[in-house]
Design a protein around this motif. Structure first.
Motif, short mmCIF file in Angstrom:
data_model
loop_
_atom_site.label_atom_id
_atom_site.label_comp_id
_atom_site.label_asym_id
_atom_site.label_seq_id
_atom_site.Cartn_x
_atom_site.Cartn_y
_atom_site.Cartn_z
N ARG A 110 28.58 3.30 21.76
CA ARG A 110 29.20 4.40 22.49
C ARG A 110 28.27 5.61 22.54
O ARG A 110 28.15 6.28 23.57
CB ARG A 110 30.53 4.77 21.80
N GLU A 111 27.59 5.89 21.43
CA GLU A 111 26.66 7.01 21.38
C GLU A 111 25.45 6.78 22.31
O GLU A 111 24.98 7.72 22.97
CB GLU A 111 26.19 7.24 19.95
N LYS B 91 23.90 8.99 29.70
CA LYS B 91 24.48 9.87 30.71
C LYS B 91 23.94 11.29 30.64
O LYS B 91 23.89 11.99 31.67
CB LYS B 91 26.00 9.91 30.55
N SER B 92 23.52 11.73 29.48
CA SER B 92 23.16 13.14 29.30
C SER B 92 21.66 13.41 29.23
O SER B 92 21.22 14.52 29.52
CB SER B 92 23.82 13.69 28.02
N GLU C 195 30.51 2.21 17.51
CA GLU C 195 30.20 3.63 17.58
C GLU C 195 28.75 3.86 18.03
O GLU C 195 28.47 4.79 18.80
CB GLU C 195 30.43 4.28 16.21
N HIS D 66 25.50 5.13 25.08
CA HIS D 66 25.95 5.36 26.44
C HIS D 66 26.06 6.85 26.74
O HIS D 66 25.81 7.28 27.88
CB HIS D 66 27.31 4.68 26.67
N LYS D 67 26.45 7.64 25.74
CA LYS D 67 26.48 9.10 25.93
C LYS D 67 25.07 9.63 26.20
O LYS D 67 24.86 10.48 27.06
CB LYS D 67 27.07 9.78 24.70
#
Length: 361
Positions: free
Chosen positions: A216-217, A223-224, A213, A219-220
């Motif tokens: 994954r965060e 991207k943002s 988790e 990587h978010k």
């Protein structure tokens, strides 16, 4: 092809082979393929014209190499104490100005004229001296040329010394900066090895997340996130984890890089580029993977220190050297000064002589 320049009154017989085009429509400047040289009965208005005219006799394809020993005579006619000397003086001044423009040394008052051909050609100053009838001028021109060469050599020698001095100062400064960086890296490595708590990546908004988790965060965020300012995203063993955006010089966004900030204040990139690994679990472990490279970074810093330190003794040898032609340069300058005084005295004597005017009946 070897060339020889001379001032001569002897006529020259051309070998009538393949005829080339006239130079500026002047038959006296026409060059024939296979001739022994070229005759110049007049002087052009531009230095380049004179060089180009001479080049017609030494151009590629001249068959003189088969029977003339590959030697070409460049014959330029001139009369002493006439307007020829004035014309050569104009050419000389024009060539000086052209050289200053081409070399970017317009502020320099004295430029090496070099020779008009590759080997034994005379420069414009030597032509002026010969045509003036005063050989002291020719000797002074040669002295000035030798002095100029020595001054250039001295300037290059001094430039190398100054460059070595600046390099020594820069190396010493770089050694000090590198030693400080090595010390701070060693402190971070000591902290990393001595940490006794849990070694886990903790994000600000996901304190109890699993490694999957957490990755994954991250990587978010990759991207943002959009900001050149460093933003804190979490922590690892008490060290800040942060992110920063990088932009192209055109203003287009390129990527986000992730950083680990050590106790010393140094920031270490995630990997070589700062980008996260593809796997989520590997991304969550990026702080540990980054800090594990500290020994290699410390070793590189020490190698840099050793390299910089090894250069200093060689640079000091360059600084300690002394130019061994100072005495020769001083002697030539004194000789040139005495010759200039001799020339000035001869000119004064000419001015004091009575002028006799011949009046034609």
């Amino acid at each position: 092809m070897e060339t020889r320049s001379s001032v001569s009154r002897s006529l020259h017989t051309n070998r009538d082979l393949e005829k080339l085009e006239p130079y500026e429509g002047k038959p006296s400047c026409t060059v024939l393929r296979g001739e022994e040289g070229s005759n110049a009965l007049d002087l052009p208005d531009r230095p380049a014209d004179l060089e180009q005219r001479n080049g017609r006799a030494v151009r590629k394809g001249n068959t003189v190499k088969f029977w003339g020993g590959n030697v070409v005579d460049i014959i330029i006619y001139g009369t002493e104490k006439t307007l020829d000397a004035y014309k050569f003086n104009l050419l000389r001044n024009k060539q000086l100005f052209i050289n200053q423009i081409n070399n970017g040394t317009i502020a320099v008052r004295r430029i090496d004229e070099d020779s008009m051909d590759e080997n034994t050609g005379m420069n414009f100053a030597e032509f002026v001296a010969v045509l003036s009838g005063n050989m002291d001028l020719l000797n002074k021109a040669k002295l000035d040329n030798r002095i100029m060469q020595l001054e250039k050599e001295q300037a290059i020698f001094n430039k190398e010394r100054y460059r070595a001095e600046r390099k020594i100062a820069k190396n010493e400064q770089d050694i000090e900066v590198t030693m400080q960086a090595k010390q701070r890296m060693s402190e971070d490595w000591a902290y990393y090895n001595g940490y006794q708590g849990e070694r886990k990546t903790l994000l600000l908004n996901l304190q109890q997340a699993t490694a999957e988790e957490t990755g994954r965060e991250l990587h978010k965020i990759a991207k943002s996130y959009r900001s050149e300012a460093i933003g804190t995203v979490g922590s690892y063993i008490g060290l800040n984890l942060s992110v920063r955006s990088e932009y192209h010089y055109t203003g287009v966004f390129e990527r986000n890089i992730f950083l680990v900030e050590g106790k010393s204040g140094l920031k270490y990139k995630c990997g070589l580029s700062g980008a996260l690994p593809l796997g989520f679990a590997d991304s969550a472990a990026y702080p540990q993977a980054t800090l594990d490279k500290l020994p290699e970074l410390i070793r590189r810093q020490q190698e840099k220190i050793d390299q910089l330190a090894n250069e200093i003794p060689i640079l000091k040898q360059i600084v300690s050297r002394r130019w061994n032609k100072t005495a020769e340069l001083d002697a030539l300058k004194q000789e040139c000064k005495e010759l200039q005084q001799k020339i000035d005295n001869s000119l004064k004597e000419l001015e004091q002589q009575p002028v006799v005017a011949a009046i034609a009946a």
